[in-house]
Design an enzyme around this catalytic site. Structure first.
Site, PDB file in Angstrom:
ATOM      1  N   GLU A 307      -7.569   7.065  -0.386  1.00 18.18           N
ATOM      2  CA  GLU A 307      -8.577   7.763   0.414  1.00 18.18           C
ATOM      3  C   GLU A 307      -9.399   8.754  -0.418  1.00 18.18           C
ATOM      4  O   GLU A 307      -9.377   9.968  -0.170  1.00 18.18           O
ATOM      5  CB  GLU A 307      -7.921   8.460   1.601  1.00 18.18           C
ATOM      6  CG  GLU A 307      -7.269   7.467   2.554  1.00 18.18           C
ATOM      7  CD  GLU A 307      -6.643   8.108   3.789  1.00 18.18           C
ATOM      8  OE1 GLU A 307      -6.628   9.348   3.873  1.00 18.18           O
ATOM      9  OE2 GLU A 307      -6.173   7.359   4.661  1.00 18.18           O
ATOM     10  N   GLU A 424      -3.639   0.656   5.062  1.00 19.28           N
ATOM     11  CA  GLU A 424      -3.018   1.422   6.139  1.00 19.28           C
ATOM     12  C   GLU A 424      -3.691   1.019   7.444  1.00 19.28           C
ATOM     13  O   GLU A 424      -4.910   0.841   7.488  1.00 19.28           O
ATOM     14  CB  GLU A 424      -3.199   2.937   5.957  1.00 19.28           C
ATOM     15  CG  GLU A 424      -2.529   3.526   4.736  1.00 19.28           C
ATOM     16  CD  GLU A 424      -2.744   5.033   4.623  1.00 19.28           C
ATOM     17  OE1 GLU A 424      -3.165   5.655   5.647  1.00 19.28           O
ATOM     18  OE2 GLU A 424      -2.516   5.580   3.541  1.00 19.28           O
TER      19      GLU A 424
END
Length: 692
Positions: A307, A424
């Site tokens: 991220e 994810e």
């Protein structure tokens, strides 16, 4: 989410609009440990949509080291507010906002930066704040540029400046396909505390990995945060004991036959967001990881960074390209198994916004390497994922968001021969309460996501921070969810418009009809206690309409005790059965109460019913409480039912955005369709709840 250091952004909704404000100034020390110097604040709007936005705030200490910080500002426009924050504790009184450090980022050395983010609401306009104060003193002048320790401009081992001219052998698509399905060992080796148990999970064991393998997973993503286990510049040496522990867990997983993916995880927001200055540390980190795992099995996969996010939003795509390129050069240049190992590169924020997909596609084309995969993350359409704005069901808009997200990812990469890993996935509401999304609607989301990802040849890796698979008992906390998800790996399952049939105890029982969603399967039977019910007598089928006969419901309801009376199973030609719960209820009741803004609960007798959502309005009809662009409040963030205790709690976050002295009308919506009205009035820190 329930684990404070874990962040989630509203990636599916971000419009890509970026506003950047840099404020810097001289300030006089007023807090213990702070000396006269300066501070710099970068406030970035990462995305904005109708009534909502997401922002990142980076505060840099340009003075002497401080231990404990407090950043304050005032929103310029009425209607701006903070609704959810990560990496800081954020409170508000009207337009005035205070963000204080959390346990793991309170110390700021000279030139150190602490970053936090938040989701916000706006109404009318959303201008950036124009003034900030650190520890009570305004930032009003120009920043200094001195640094007590200037990091090296190159890593300890300088890699080649250009990637290999010919791509290494390998088949990335074949490897990624073999990784399906995958599971995340979240909140363990990525915890930012002193060790892997600091975020509440037990120490990782071989038995845990064996247990995960037995569930049918083919790959395991092991997020790793390195920063708290590193020395200083210029070598940024990783602690030998920590590196050995990571290798131990990785080797256990490889011995189990898993494909294993490791990365640089929460470092992304702890220190790596201060690019370009952080690149030397990033390079040093990957030089050490690459050397440590150089000769590991080719089932070990490297992911460059989790991220990615940067304080200078305007340079974010450029910085990510630099990191991904450097990562590729370092790993490939280290030789051994790393010369052909699968490498995984993320988009900015691991978002499937088209601009981020395009930027990563450009980087991958430049690298000319057939052993590269792309990765994005997905936590669903935000209003559904957290249960806000009245989006309580897996409706057409929510499904379309799944389609769009995966369609864009596939078009950008898989259609061009570059495999995609959904590194994810889950629902944002899980981090506050597993009840935030109703069970049947939750099951429909997981069923459809698994199916659609399979259609797009995208490998999925479930985010699990301990909320799903019990790491001690080695069992699923929600077996129904696991069964639905597992079935989606290979087939579709039939669902229905609801998994709840409510029978009002105060009324006569009548036929009830549920709409079936066969999802390409064929309805087979309706069962009770594993025995087939009689079609035509107990129920009828007309097209997709399943009608439960009053005679059957009367028999199942029995004495009609409040709550669940029976559970039926609609079976189909493929997949798992769809549970239909028969529930007796009457309209819930509430009673008057007093409390405080920090602890107020509505006494409730639920009488078999369950809360779907809650509205909050002032007497003039305007919306009250946080997220005032909608009257429907966020489940668990502003209110939370407790069916055992018989209460509905209203949170401090809710009252922080309620006008003092104004009566707020609350409407509790229940899954039966019942509505209950309640009134609360805040007077200072005192709250009074009444029935009128």
């Amino acid at each position: 989410m329930a684990h404070p250091p874990r962040r989630r952004r509203l990636q599916a909704l971000l419009a890509g609009v970026v506003a950047l404000l840099t404020l810097a100034g001289l300030w006089t020390a007023t807090a213990a440990g702070a000396a006269a110097a300066g501070c710099k604040v970068v406030y970035t709007i990462g995305g904005q949509w109708g009534g909502g936005f997401t922002a990142n705030v980076a505060v840099t200490n340009l003075g002497d080291a401080i231990n404990g910080w407090r950043l304050t500002w005032a929103f310029p426009a009425a209607g701006q507010s903070v609704t959810q924050a990560w990496n800081a504790t954020v409170t508000a009184a009207g337009a005035n906002v205070t963000a204080t450090n959390v346990s793991y980022n309170g110390s700021l050395a000279t030139n150190a930066t602490a970053s936090f983010g938040f989701n916000g609401a706006w109404n009318g306009s959303n201008p950036v704040p124009t003034a900030f104060a650190l520890n009570g003193v305004a930032c009003t002048g120009a920043p200094t540029t001195s640094s007590p320790t200037t990091p090296p401009t190159t890593p300890p081992t300088t890699p080649p400046t250009t990637p290999p001219t010919s791509p290494p052998a390998g088949n990335a698509a074949e490897t990624v396909a073999a990784m399906q399905p995958g599971w995340n060992l979240g909140n363990s080796l990525d915890a930012t505390g002193s060790d892997e148990t600091s975020w509440g999970n037990p120490r990782v064991t071989e038995a845990l990995l064996d247990g995960v393998k037995a569930q049918g997973f083919k790959s395991i993503r092991i997020p790793v945060t390195w920063g708290q286990h590193q020395g200083g510049s210029p070598s940024y040496t990783i602690e030998a004991a920590y590196l050995a522990r990571v290798k131990e867990v990785v080797n256990w997983a490889l011995a189990d036959g898993f494909y294993v993916m490791i990365n640089v995880h929460h470092d992304s927001w702890q220190w790596l967001n201060s690019m370009p200055g952080a690149k030397a540390r990033y390079d040093a980190t990957w030089n050490q990881i690459a050397a440590a795992f150089r000769d590991s099995s080719n089932k070990l996969v490297f992911e460059s960074v989790n991220e990615p996010q940067f304080s200078d939003e305007g340079q974010s795509e450029n910085y990510l390209d630099q990191l991904n390129t450097s990562f590729h050069t370092i790993v490939r240049g280290s030789g051994g198994g790393n010369a052909t190992r699968l490498l995984v590169l993320p988009t900015l924020h691991t978002s499937a916004d088209q601009a981020h997909l395009d930027a990563l596609s450009t980087t991958i084309q430049k690298l000319n390497d057939r052993n590269i995969a792309a990765t994005v993350h997905y936590y669903g359409y935000w209003p559904f994922s957290v249960n806000i704005a009245g989006t309580t069901t897996f409706d057409a808009t929510t499904q379309a968001d799944v389609n769009g997200y995966l369609d864009r990812s596939a078009a950008a990469f898989t259609a061009k021969g570059i495999p995609v890993i959904l590194g994810e996935f889950g629902l944002l509401g899980f981090d506050r309460s597993l009840d935030a999304v109703e069970q049947g609607e939750k099951l429909k989301f997981f069923e459809y996501l698994g199916y659609y990802a399979r259609q797009k040849n995208i490998t999925t890796m479930l985010w699990d921070n301990g909320q799903h698979f019990d790491r001690t008992g080695l069992t699923w906390k929600d077996p129904e969810l696991y069964a639905q998800m597992k079935a989606s790996w290979t087939t579709r399952s039939g669902t229905a418009s609801t998994d709840q049939v409510f029978l009002a105890k105060s009324a006569a029982i009548t036929d009830k009809t549920v709409t079936l969603n066969p999802n390409g399967t064929t309805f087979a039977a309706l069962k009770f206690n594993n025995a087939d019910l009689v079609r035509g007598t107990d129920y009828t089928i007309s097209g997709d309409q399943l009608t439960l006969k009053a005679s059957l419901l009367t028999r199942l309801a029995g004495a009609r005790d409040y709550g669940v009376n029976a559970k039926l199973s609609a079976t189909f030609s493929a997949g798992v059965p769809w549970r239909i719960t028969i529930i007796s209820y009457d309209t819930p009741t509430v009673t008057a109460a007093t409390g405080t803004t920090s602890a107020f609960t509505i006494p409730a007798t639920f009488r078999g019913d369950r809360v779907a959502t809650m509205e909050a309005k002032y007497a003039d009809g305007t919306n009250a409480g946080p997220q005032n662009w909608t009257s429907y409040k966020e489940f668990a963030y502003t209110f939370l039912p407790n069916y055992t205790a018989g209460t509905v709690a209203l949170t401090p976050e809710f009252f922080a955005d309620v006008n003092d002295g104004a009566k707020v009308t609350l409407t509790l919506h229940f899954w039966s369709g019942a509505k209950v009205t309640y009134y609360v009035t805040k007077s200072g820190s005192t709250v009074t709840g009444t029935l009128q």
